[in-house]
Design a protein around this motif. Structure first.
Motif, short mmCIF file in Angstrom:
data_model
loop_
_atom_site.label_atom_id
_atom_site.label_comp_id
_atom_site.label_asym_id
_atom_site.label_seq_id
_atom_site.Cartn_x
_atom_site.Cartn_y
_atom_site.Cartn_z
N PHE B 24 3.15 -7.71 -3.91
CA PHE B 24 2.47 -6.99 -2.82
C PHE B 24 1.89 -7.94 -1.78
O PHE B 24 1.79 -7.59 -0.61
CB PHE B 24 1.36 -6.09 -3.38
N CYS B 67 -5.07 -8.07 2.42
CA CYS B 67 -5.42 -6.76 1.82
C CYS B 67 -5.00 -6.68 0.37
O CYS B 67 -5.76 -6.22 -0.48
CB CYS B 67 -4.69 -5.67 2.58
N SER B 171 -6.90 2.01 -4.87
CA SER B 171 -5.82 2.78 -4.25
C SER B 171 -6.36 3.60 -3.10
O SER B 171 -5.74 3.71 -2.05
CB SER B 171 -5.17 3.70 -5.27
N TYR B 174 -7.10 0.90 -0.46
CA TYR B 174 -5.97 0.04 -0.09
C TYR B 174 -4.89 0.79 0.69
O TYR B 174 -4.46 0.35 1.75
CB TYR B 174 -5.37 -0.59 -1.34
N PHE B 175 -4.46 1.95 0.20
CA PHE B 175 -3.32 2.59 0.82
C PHE B 175 -3.60 3.11 2.23
O PHE B 175 -2.79 2.85 3.14
CB PHE B 175 -2.68 3.63 -0.10
N THR B 177 -5.74 1.83 4.20
CA THR B 177 -5.83 0.59 4.98
C THR B 177 -4.43 0.06 5.28
O THR B 177 -4.11 -0.31 6.40
CB THR B 177 -6.61 -0.48 4.19
N PHE B 178 -3.60 0.08 4.25
CA PHE B 178 -2.24 -0.44 4.35
C PHE B 178 -1.45 0.27 5.46
O PHE B 178 -0.79 -0.36 6.28
CB PHE B 178 -1.57 -0.27 2.99
N PHE B 179 -1.55 1.61 5.48
CA PHE B 179 -0.72 2.36 6.43
C PHE B 179 -1.38 2.58 7.79
O PHE B 179 -0.71 2.64 8.80
CB PHE B 179 -0.34 3.72 5.83
N THR B 184 1.06 -2.30 8.79
CA THR B 184 2.48 -1.99 8.62
C THR B 184 3.03 -1.20 9.80
O THR B 184 4.05 -1.53 10.37
CB THR B 184 2.71 -1.18 7.32
#
Lengths: 253, 248
Positions: B24, B67, B171, B174-175, B177-179, B184
């Motif tokens: 990751f 992240c 989760s 993180y997710f 934040t990730f998207f 991304t």
């Protein structure tokens, strides 16, 4: 004879359960001191309280002549004190993917003066497992590693909580010999055990704990003769049975 | 020093052996920058933009490594050490919890920096990327984003009562934040409503700074965002040291 551990009036409550009830202990330097008692008697809790890992009430606790009252975890005094103490808990504390040698290196790095862990691995007969993941060791091997790691910092006083649980009779004896040898060199040992032969063989002094209360104290021979038993096991069983009867009686009235 | 070095080394070995952190934190951003490069090449970020999509994206892709290590690696490692009773064992050793937190920061940051190195290396070598903005200011911004993200990670570890809860919290943070932060999917192409939601995420502000500085703006342009990140970082670290527990 110098006192190495002194506990006065230690009490620990878990909500309504009086887990340790007015415990007094006096361990002399060079002794092998045993604490025995049924599961849930308060042995592990006592050790954790003595080491300052659980909040509890007490009049005084002195470890290596140092009062632990108001001992801050980040202080120099704490650091000095705990570099001279070894501990083995019943629970393993290994990260998931660590190998035996990495674990030894890591624990060695925490202390300034340490034994050569490779030599200890030889003494504990697990030198061939150096590059094995700790999680892949057999129960007995892991137990030996735990005892080994408790001794790695050349402690003056070591706490061993159920030190030989899971070991086969032969290895058990080997561990005993090793501990006796270290004891003769001056190591004071505080242990808990469920094996009466072990306690009888190793310990100079024992306390029997039941429901958080010390119900008997003395050398194994003293206790055996006091209770008119053949050996420590029968003495212990009759004592605990008697205690529980009294407890039930008290509860019914 | 000896303690720090050995604990750091051991931790790095654990992270590499565990591998999901490498996946990751390193492989994913590297894959993403390759994809972006292959798809967009040197096309402009949008019609009439003075910079390419690549130039705009590199800074954001770098934060994926931060992240993954900060919001997954650190909290999950610390809470599993707590559950495994390793922290309890360290409690009665001469090591202080501060050392443990420092080791977590350093080891995970090593992975994040490694990830950034690969991403930039690929962008430069394969796609002719070069940073317009000041590299030193970018480094400062990078460290600031890392600090606030890692502090948040340590806070999650301190507050959660089990590894399961830690996993869940990770989760949950993180997710999104990730998207949504722009790591991304570019923040610029989001509809306004979503932009508002994304703005709440601290990393969104961090990415704004990183993107801006990498495209040539001065760090002094982003005072309020920088203060916010610093503030979040300091608050989180204070709370987590105060609430640090060795055992559940």
């Amino acid at each position: 004879m110098k006192t190495i551990l002194k506990v006065e009036a230690l009490n620990k409550w878990y909500k309504n359960l009086h887990a340790v009830n007015h415990l007094n202990l006096h361990v002399v330097e060079g002794q092998i001191f045993g604490m025995i008692g049924p599961n849930g008697a308060g042995k592990t809790t006592s050790i954790e309280c003595i080491l300052g890992m659980k909040s509890c009430d007490y009049e005084s606790i002195e470890l290596l002549n140092q009062p632990i009252k108001r001992l801050r975890k980040t202080s120099k005094r704490h650091k000095m004190l705990f570099s001279q103490i070894g501990v083995q808990f019943q629970n393993n504390f290994y990260p998931d993917l660590i190998k035996v040698n990495e674990m030894c290196k890591m624990m060695s790095s925490l202390y300034e003066d340490v034994y050569d862990w490779k030599e200890l691995l030889v003494q504990f007969k697990i030198e061939s497992k150096q590059n094995t993941l700790v999680s892949q060791l057999s129960g007995g091997q892991r137990q030996r590693l735990s005892v080994l790691l408790a001794l790695i910092n050349k402690p003056k006083l070591v706490f061993l909580d159920e030190l030989t649980t899971g070991l086969d009779p032969q290895v058990r004896r080997e561990v005993w010999m090793l501990l006796k040898k270290l004891n003769q060199k001056g190591l004071t040992i505080f242990l808990t055990s469920h094996f009466m032969d072990e306690v009888e063989y190793l310990c100079d002094e024992i306390v029997i704990l039941n429901n958080g209360i010390v119900c008997e104290q003395g050398s194994p021979q003293e206790i055996v003769s006091k209770l008119n038993a053949n050996n420590l096991e029968t003495a212990y069983l009759s004592l605990i049975e008697e205690e529980n009867k009294n407890e039930n009686f008290k509860n019914t009235i | 020093m000896k303690t720090l070095k050995t604990l750091y080394k051991t931790e790095i070995i654990m992270i590499l052996r565990e591998f999901s952190g490498v996946f990751f934190g390193v492989m994913l951003p590297v894959g993403l920058i390759l994809l972006l490069g292959i798809i967009y090449g040197d096309k402009p970020a949008f019609e009439g933009a003075s910079y390419t999509l690549m130039e705009q994206s590199v800074a954001a892709v770098l934060t994926i490594g931060i992240c993954a290590t900060g919001l997954m690696g650190i909290p999950i490692t610390v809470s599993s050490y707590r559950e495994k009773k390793l922290l309890k064992r360290l409690e009665i050793s001469p090591v202080s919890p501060r050392t443990l937190i420092v080791v977590q920061f350093l080891s995970h940051m090593t992975i994040a920096v490694l990830s950034s190195f690969f991403v930039i290396f690929i962008a430069v070598i394969v796609f002719n990327y070069s940073m317009t903005g000041s590299k030193w200011q970018f480094l400062v911004a990078y460290l600031l984003v890392t600090f606030s993200t890692y502090s948040l990670g340590i806070l999650i570890a301190s507050l959660s009562k089990s590894v399961k809860m830690s996993n869940l919290l990770c989760s949950l943070i993180y997710f999104p934040t990730f998207f949504l932060s722009g790591g991304t999917i570019p923040y610029e192409i989001m509809p306004n409503g979503l932009k508002n939601v994304a703005s709440i995420i601290p990393l969104t502000q961090g990415i704004k700074i990183l993107k801006g500085v990498s495209l040539g703006n001065a760090l002094s342009h982003y005072v309020s965002q920088s203060i916010l990140l610093l503030f979040i970082g300091i608050i989180c670290i204070i709370i987590s040291i105060r609430t640090f527990r060795y055992d559940y």
